[in-house]
Each structure stands twice: as C-alpha cells, then as structure tokens.
Design an enzyme around this catalytic site. Structure first.
Site, PDB file in Angstrom:
ATOM      1  CG  HIS A  98      -6.545   1.132   4.916  1.00 18.95           C
ATOM      2  ND1 HIS A  98      -7.072   0.515   3.805  1.00 18.95           N
ATOM      3  CD2 HIS A  98      -6.849   0.323   5.960  1.00 18.95           C
ATOM      4  CE1 HIS A  98      -7.674  -0.607   4.159  1.00 18.95           C
ATOM      5  NE2 HIS A  98      -7.556  -0.736   5.466  1.00 18.95           N
ATOM      6  CB  CYS A 138      -0.977  -0.002   1.172  1.00 15.04           C
ATOM      7  SG  CYS A 138      -0.264  -0.502   2.745  1.00 15.04           S
TER       8      CYS A 138
END
Length: 239
Positions: A170, A97
């Site tokens: 995230h 990510c």
C-alpha cells in the site's frame, strides 16, 4: 461495469518527479530517496524541511488488524470545502495508489504553494476542494490529464510494471499541514490525524516518524513479524 485498473507505478524519485512535471508541480520541489530513518549521514542529501513522505509498505496481518480496528464504526468521510485541513481522495481506480499518493503529497501543506497556476494539478486541486468524498473520487476517475500523466510514467523505474491487483503493498502519504501530521491513503475511511508537530519538526523528524511510518513498523515488530520492507521518498524544496 468493470472499474478502471491501471498499471502500478514504482515508488522512486525518477517516477514521481516525472509525474510532478507532467501534472504541474514546480521544479523547485523534488522527490529524494530516503535510505534510512535513523542515520543522519544517509539523510544528509535531503533538503530540509521535508514537506511530505510517500511510502510503500507491505500489507502485513498486524497492520491489517490495526487498520480494521481503527476504521471500524467510522462513517463516510464528510470533509470538503476551503476549511478542510487536508484534501483527501478515496481511491476508486485499481492500482492508482501511487499517483493518488503523489496527489496527497503535492496538494496539501506547503507543497501546494508550488503548484503552477493553470496547470492540471492546479485544476484538480481547485475542483476537488468543494466536493465531498464520492464526487471527489469521480473527479479523479474521469480526469483525462491525471490518467495520461500516470500512463506516461509507467515505463519509468527499475522493475517490470505489473497490472495485476497489488494487494500485498500500500502507498501511504505523510504530510505536515496546519502543524499536524496527516496520514493519507485512498483505501482508508478518510484522512488520519496522527498528532501535533512543532514548528521545527518536519515529516522526517523523530516525532513525525514515531507518529507515522515507525508506528506501522512497530506493529509488525510487536506482533513478531519479520516483514519490515518499505520504500520511502521525501518531497522537499531543492537546495
């Protein structure tokens, strides 16, 4: 077959500047720590306009509900081609990510003008433009230069690298492109258009922060939550 799973990168300027150098983003650009969203003296070290923000946020229940509601009913993203306002990658590599967040910052908006011709980053961007979502994800999945660049940055940073699936946080990129603020994250259904920005408003302007990062923080505050941790770096042209 088990999918690839990398060691997660840390979100700090040292790591992302190294990744930028490895992949071929001009050294005229650099990432800078964002120490505050409100205090001008703590933002004064960041050259303006800021071209992109890379943020790591805790995946709180309030944000999770908002994401689920926003993505509900959306079909697979169909964007591709030179008319696409931003290039977005679906994430299919575990713990990639941070590197995908870097790509979203570097290949969209004005930052793309600083990609070195013939570099790995230039090739990734050019090859990705005509591809649809799944083929674009496969392009990254199978890119040896992308994987090698990511792995070269793992030893950097201030914390011990971890390889477990990092479900609690995230990476999200916020980019200004075509006069609009875009929220880009590989685990969503596609790029998210957060609204119009003026010519004099960059990604650190009050309006951009209200449409982007502060919006997520407000979700947690309004739900009565207390998990307001985040780490943010900004991509700007060196002064």
């Amino acid at each position: 077959m088990e999918r690839k799973k990398w060691v997660m990168l840390e979100n700090n300027p040292e790591v992302m500047n190294q990744l930028a150098e490895k992949l071929g983003l001009s050294s005229d650009l650099s990432f800078y720590d964002v120490w505050s969203l409100d205090e001008p003296e703590l933002l004064a070290h960041i050259p303006r306009p800021a071209l992109a923000l890379l943020v790591i946020l805790p995946f709180t229940p309030a944000w999770g509900r908002d994401r689920q509601a926003e993505d509900a009913g959306k079909s697979d993203y169909e964007g591709h081609g030179p008319e696409e306002p931003v290039i977005w990658f679906k994430q299919t590599i575990g713990n990639a990510c941070g590197s995908i967040g870097f790509l979203h910052c570097a290949i969209n908006g004005p930052a793309a003008e600083y990609i070195k011709p013939g570099s790995d980053l230039d090739k990734i961007r050019r090859d990705a433009i005509p591809l649809k979502m799944e083929d674009r994800a496969d392009l990254l999945y199978n890119s040896v230069p992308f994987e090698e660049a990511h792995k070269s940055c793992v030893p950097l940073g201030d914390t011990v690298p971890i390889s477990e699936e990092h479900l609690g946080q995230h990476f999200v990129a916020f980019v200004k492109a075509d006069g609009r603020l875009w929220e880009l994250e590989g685990s969503r259904k596609g790029p998210l258009d957060r609204g119009l920005l003026g010519d004099d408003e960059d990604v650190l302007s009050p309006k951009a922060l209200d449409l982007g990062l502060r919006r997520v923080i407000r979700l947690e505050q309004e739900a009565g939550g207390k998990d307001l941790r985040f780490s943010c770096i900004a991509l700007s042209r060196k002064a």
